[in-house]
Design a protein around this motif. Structure first.
Motif, PDB file in Angstrom:
ATOM      1  N   ALA A  49       2.349   6.820  -1.738  1.00 49.47           N
ATOM      2  CA  ALA A  49       3.176   8.097  -1.954  1.00 49.47           C
ATOM      3  C   ALA A  49       3.317   8.535  -3.451  1.00 49.47           C
ATOM      4  CB  ALA A  49       4.546   7.654  -1.223  1.00 49.47           C
ATOM      5  N   LEU A  50       3.872   7.370  -4.394  1.00 43.97           N
ATOM      6  CA  LEU A  50       3.734   7.677  -5.690  1.00 43.97           C
ATOM      7  C   LEU A  50       2.591   8.355  -6.136  1.00 43.97           C
ATOM      8  CD1 LEU A  50       6.064   7.058  -7.711  1.00 43.97           C
ATOM      9  CD2 LEU A  50       4.785   4.951  -8.354  1.00 43.97           C
ATOM     10  N   PHE A  51       1.419   7.624  -5.697  1.00 41.24           N
ATOM     11  CA  PHE A  51       0.094   8.434  -6.294  1.00 41.24           C
ATOM     12  C   PHE A  51       0.056   9.924  -5.938  1.00 41.24           C
ATOM     13  CE2 PHE A  51      -4.356   9.634  -5.538  1.00 41.24           C
ATOM     14  CZ  PHE A  51      -4.964   9.121  -6.904  1.00 41.24           C
ATOM     15  N   ALA A  52       0.354  10.252  -4.507  1.00 40.04           N
ATOM     16  CA  ALA A  52       0.196  11.531  -4.028  1.00 40.04           C
ATOM     17  C   ALA A  52       1.399  12.375  -4.956  1.00 40.04           C
ATOM     18  CB  ALA A  52       0.630  11.611  -2.403  1.00 40.04           C
ATOM     19  N   VAL A  53       2.252  11.922  -4.975  1.00 43.06           N
ATOM     20  CA  VAL A  53       3.469  12.992  -5.924  1.00 43.06           C
ATOM     21  C   VAL A  53       3.033  13.238  -7.259  1.00 43.06           C
ATOM     22  CG1 VAL A  53       5.863  13.081  -6.540  1.00 43.06           C
ATOM     23  CG2 VAL A  53       5.209  12.216  -4.256  1.00 43.06           C
ATOM     24  N   SER A  77       0.744  -1.175  -0.011  1.00 42.33           N
ATOM     25  CA  SER A  77      -0.177  -0.021   0.219  1.00 42.33           C
ATOM     26  C   SER A  77       0.955   1.077   0.036  1.00 42.33           C
ATOM     27  CB  SER A  77      -0.862   0.128   1.222  1.00 42.33           C
ATOM     28  OG  SER A  77      -1.887  -0.980   1.130  1.00 42.33           O
ATOM     29  N   LEU A  78       1.810   1.383   0.807  1.00 43.54           N
ATOM     30  CA  LEU A  78       2.305   2.677   1.151  1.00 43.54           C
ATOM     31  C   LEU A  78       3.081   3.406  -0.100  1.00 43.54           C
ATOM     32  CD1 LEU A  78       3.486   2.214   4.859  1.00 43.54           C
ATOM     33  CD2 LEU A  78       2.052   4.257   3.581  1.00 43.54           C
ATOM     34  N   PRO A  79       3.977   2.305  -0.538  1.00 46.54           N
ATOM     35  CA  PRO A  79       4.909   3.168  -1.728  1.00 46.54           C
ATOM     36  C   PRO A  79       3.695   3.381  -2.941  1.00 46.54           C
ATOM     37  CG  PRO A  79       5.814   0.944  -1.140  1.00 46.54           C
ATOM     38  CD  PRO A  79       4.366   1.093  -0.336  1.00 46.54           C
ATOM     39  N   ALA A  80       2.714   2.833  -3.135  1.00 46.49           N
ATOM     40  CA  ALA A  80       1.970   3.093  -4.087  1.00 46.49           C
ATOM     41  C   ALA A  80       1.029   4.624  -3.698  1.00 46.49           C
ATOM     42  CB  ALA A  80       0.663   2.061  -4.263  1.00 46.49           C
ATOM     43  N   ALA A 136      -5.512   8.073   0.185  1.00 44.89           N
ATOM     44  CA  ALA A 136      -6.078   7.300   1.182  1.00 44.89           C
ATOM     45  C   ALA A 136      -6.852   6.246   0.567  1.00 44.89           C
ATOM     46  CB  ALA A 136      -6.778   8.116   2.319  1.00 44.89           C
ATOM     47  N   MET A 137      -7.663   6.438  -0.325  1.00 44.63           N
ATOM     48  CA  MET A 137      -8.632   5.381  -0.955  1.00 44.63           C
ATOM     49  C   MET A 137      -7.817   4.168  -1.515  1.00 44.63           C
ATOM     50  SD  MET A 137     -11.606   6.704  -0.888  1.00 44.63           S
ATOM     51  CE  MET A 137     -12.196   8.113  -0.086  1.00 44.63           C
ATOM     52  N   LEU A 138      -6.841   4.394  -1.837  1.00 49.68           N
ATOM     53  CA  LEU A 138      -6.050   3.256  -2.120  1.00 49.68           C
ATOM     54  C   LEU A 138      -5.862   2.242  -1.048  1.00 49.68           C
ATOM     55  CD1 LEU A 138      -3.054   4.643  -4.323  1.00 49.68           C
ATOM     56  CD2 LEU A 138      -5.192   4.035  -4.873  1.00 49.68           C
ATOM     57  N   ASP A 197     -14.242  -2.258  -5.191  1.00 53.01           N
ATOM     58  CA  ASP A 197     -13.473  -1.061  -5.309  1.00 53.01           C
ATOM     59  C   ASP A 197     -14.407   0.012  -5.999  1.00 53.01           C
ATOM     60  OD1 ASP A 197     -11.511  -2.628  -5.019  1.00 53.01           O
ATOM     61  OD2 ASP A 197     -10.627  -2.952  -6.920  1.00 53.01           O
ATOM     62  N   LEU A 198     -15.647  -0.056  -6.178  1.00 58.00           N
ATOM     63  CA  LEU A 198     -16.382   0.890  -6.567  1.00 58.00           C
ATOM     64  C   LEU A 198     -17.134   1.559  -5.425  1.00 58.00           C
ATOM     65  CD1 LEU A 198     -18.111   1.968  -9.248  1.00 58.00           C
ATOM     66  CD2 LEU A 198     -19.673   0.279  -8.571  1.00 58.00           C
ATOM     67  N   LEU A 199     -17.502   0.514  -4.616  1.00 59.15           N
ATOM     68  CA  LEU A 199     -18.556   1.027  -3.394  1.00 59.15           C
ATOM     69  C   LEU A 199     -17.781   1.892  -2.316  1.00 59.15           C
ATOM     70  CD1 LEU A 199     -21.471   0.682  -3.234  1.00 59.15           C
ATOM     71  CD2 LEU A 199     -21.042  -1.375  -1.556  1.00 59.15           C
ATOM     72  N   ALA A 200     -16.572   1.548  -2.178  1.00 60.04           N
ATOM     73  CA  ALA A 200     -15.886   2.361  -1.067  1.00 60.04           C
ATOM     74  C   ALA A 200     -15.630   3.734  -1.150  1.00 60.04           C
ATOM     75  CB  ALA A 200     -14.475   1.469  -0.702  1.00 60.04           C
ATOM     76  N   PRO A 201     -15.070   3.878  -2.497  1.00 56.25           N
ATOM     77  CA  PRO A 201     -15.033   5.403  -2.770  1.00 56.25           C
ATOM     78  C   PRO A 201     -16.430   6.096  -2.757  1.00 56.25           C
ATOM     79  CG  PRO A 201     -13.901   4.404  -4.578  1.00 56.25           C
ATOM     80  CD  PRO A 201     -14.455   3.536  -3.482  1.00 56.25           C
ATOM     81  N   LEU A 202     -17.464   5.537  -3.452  1.00 56.13           N
ATOM     82  CA  LEU A 202     -18.634   6.069  -3.719  1.00 56.13           C
ATOM     83  C   LEU A 202     -19.489   6.550  -2.313  1.00 56.13           C
ATOM     84  CD1 LEU A 202     -20.517   6.334  -6.110  1.00 56.13           C
ATOM     85  CD2 LEU A 202     -21.671   4.128  -5.639  1.00 56.13           C
ATOM     86  N   ILE A 203     -19.426   5.574  -1.087  1.00 51.22           N
ATOM     87  CA  ILE A 203     -19.843   5.769  -0.027  1.00 51.22           C
ATOM     88  C   ILE A 203     -19.097   6.878   0.700  1.00 51.22           C
ATOM     89  CG2 ILE A 203     -20.970   4.864   2.061  1.00 51.22           C
ATOM     90  CD1 ILE A 203     -21.329   2.389   0.729  1.00 51.22           C
TER      91      ILE A 203
END
Lengths: 244, 226
Positions: free
Chosen positions: B30-34, B25-28, B66-68, B162-168
């Motif tokens: 951080a990379l996503f954020a940058v 999770s974490l490297p992904a 955070a969603m990741l 993966d759809l439901l978590a961000p949606l709600i």
């Protein structure tokens, strides 16, 4: 049931008769009459969401699918009323401020956020196949969202300057004729919500009964293919135990 | 019989060890954020940010990163029977909620340790806002951790994970976003940090955290029942 429906019709008619012929036309002009529709719709929708949370708590405590059905129908009806409140709110904003949407208006924005959250109730139910689990998770959602409603109002209101016509804080300053008409409209809208919720629950229970009777009388009867997944709670369902 | 605290610490330790060993999770995050910062740099066509715009970019980026983690939070439990093991253990099931929320909180804190200094380097004139941002981000992390854990459990058990978590979760987090952005906005002003209604917004964040921690504590049991 019939008495309730008649009482609803009479109260609503009386409320809007009072609103149009008894309450004075305000400085804002005739557009202000939408207040008697918009505000009751919004208040009833919010109370409905709160009622759904209470039903959800009872569902989790007693494990009775009937409460899940009530919670589902309450949210369903409140989403419909909420759509009405958003549309009338947009109309009022257009009439009063000349724009269809006003981001600086905290009550409308709060309402939109709450509406968006409750709209995700349907995909949530669709995404869970197991009936019991669907019901339990829907109740957890209803409780969480119920706690969310006041927090959301607080956050949005703190963030925005106040330009809404203040319904509550100015209710004391409202001319008594307007207040009386408003209260009758609010009562009528509340009764309408209760009537429609009852109708939907009864309609679902009746179609479940018909399905059961048909299956009992005719073992070969195949129901018109029920959806594999459904958001309709088990407490009122027809798809239960369907022969395949 | 293990005490709830021991069980919670054991589950948290397990999650952190797994994350350290697999780094899923974490490297992904951080990379996503940058990458998101770079996207905002071109999307907004700005090389310097301040005030509300800076706060918005920071909050939105952290939220989506955070969603990741939230999407992946219960994947191992779901696929390898961890839920059953917790159900079978003679411990309160709420320990799983506490452990997962703590793990998510740690992930978010580590993410911010990396992403916020990079954000300052990319967009801010000075690092003066970083210290007062700490309490804001810690309270925001707590809120994301408790609601994220709750909704992630629901989403994991559904067929549309993966759809439901961000949606709600996104509408549910809007009050938190409002409070975080409003607390961070004066801190990130061009002339140096100011403290406009800082206490009010920290209180709103604290209230949000408290309410959803209590709701999660009250209802989590029903999510694990089978």
């Amino acid at each position: 049931m019939r008495t309730l429906a008649i009482a609803t019709a009479v109260t609503l008619l009386a409320g809007y008769a009072l609103a149009f012929f008894y309450a004075p036309v305000e400085a804002e002009g005739f557009i202000q009459k939408i207040f008697y529709l918009h505000v009751p719709l919004a208040i009833v929708a919010l109370v409905g969401f709160a009622a759904a949370a209470v039903y959800a708590i009872q569902h989790l405590r007693r494990d009775d699918p009937a409460y899940d059905a009530k919670s589902y129908v309450a949210i369903h009806m409140s989403v419909i009323f909420g759509t009405g409140a958003l549309l009338t709110g947009a109309l009022w904003a257009k009439g009063q401020w000349g724009v269809w949407w006003e981001w600086r208006e905290p009550t409308l924005v709060s309402f939109l956020i709450i509406f968006l959250l409750y709209c995700t109730y349907y995909p949530l139910r669709y995404a869970i196949e197991d009936r019991d689990r669907q019901a339990r998770y829907a109740s957890v959602f209803a409780i969480t969202a119920g706690a969310f409603v006041p927090l959301n109002f607080l956050a949005v209101r703190l963030a925005e300057p106040f330009i809404h016509p203040r319904t509550f804080s100015s209710a004391g300053g409202l001319p008594p004729e307007m207040l009386q008409a408003f209260l009758v409209c609010l009562l009528g809208m509340g009764l309408l919500w209760v009537t429609l919720v009852r109708f939907e629950l009864e309609a679902k229970a009746a179609s479940a009964d018909i399905g059961r009777l048909r299956r009992a009388l005719d073992p070969g009867y195949a129901e018109p293919a029920p959806p594999r997944r459904t958001v309709v709670p088990a407490g009122v369902s027809t798809a239960e135990g369907t022969p395949r | 019989m293990t005490s709830s605290r021991d069980a919670c610490l054991a589950l948290l330790g397990k999650d952190l060890r797994v994350e350290l060993r697999t780094l899923r999770s974490l490297p992904a995050m951080a990379l996503f954020a940058v990458t998101t910062f770079v996207i905002f740099r071109f999307g907004l066509d700005r090389t310097e940010l301040e005030g509300g715009l800076a706060a918005g970019v920071l909050v939105a980026t952290l939220l989506f990163a955070a969603m990741l983690a939230i999407n992946r939070l219960f994947v191992a439990e779901h696929e390898q029977g961890g839920f059953e093991l917790v159900r079978l253990s003679p411990v309160d099931r709420t320990v799983l909620f506490a452990a997962k929320a703590s793990a998510l909180f740690v992930y978010l804190a580590v993410l911010e340790l990396v992403a916020v200094p990079i954000f300052a380097l990319f967009f801010l004139e000075s690092g003066a806002a970083l210290a007062p941002l700490v309490p804001v981000l810690l309270l925001a992390n707590l809120g994301i951790a408790v609601t994220g854990t709750l909704i992630s459990t629901i989403a994991t058990m559904s067929s549309a994970r993966d759809l439901l978590a961000p949606l709600i979760l996104l509408p549910l987090l809007i009050p938190l976003v409002i409070a975080t952005a409003n607390a961070a906005e004066p801190l990130l002003r061009a002339g140096g940090p100011e403290y406009d209604r800082f206490g009010t917004w920290l209180a709103v964040l604290g209230l949000y955290d408290l309410v959803f921690a209590l709701v999660g504590y009250a209802v989590f049991d029903f999510l694990l029942e089978d």
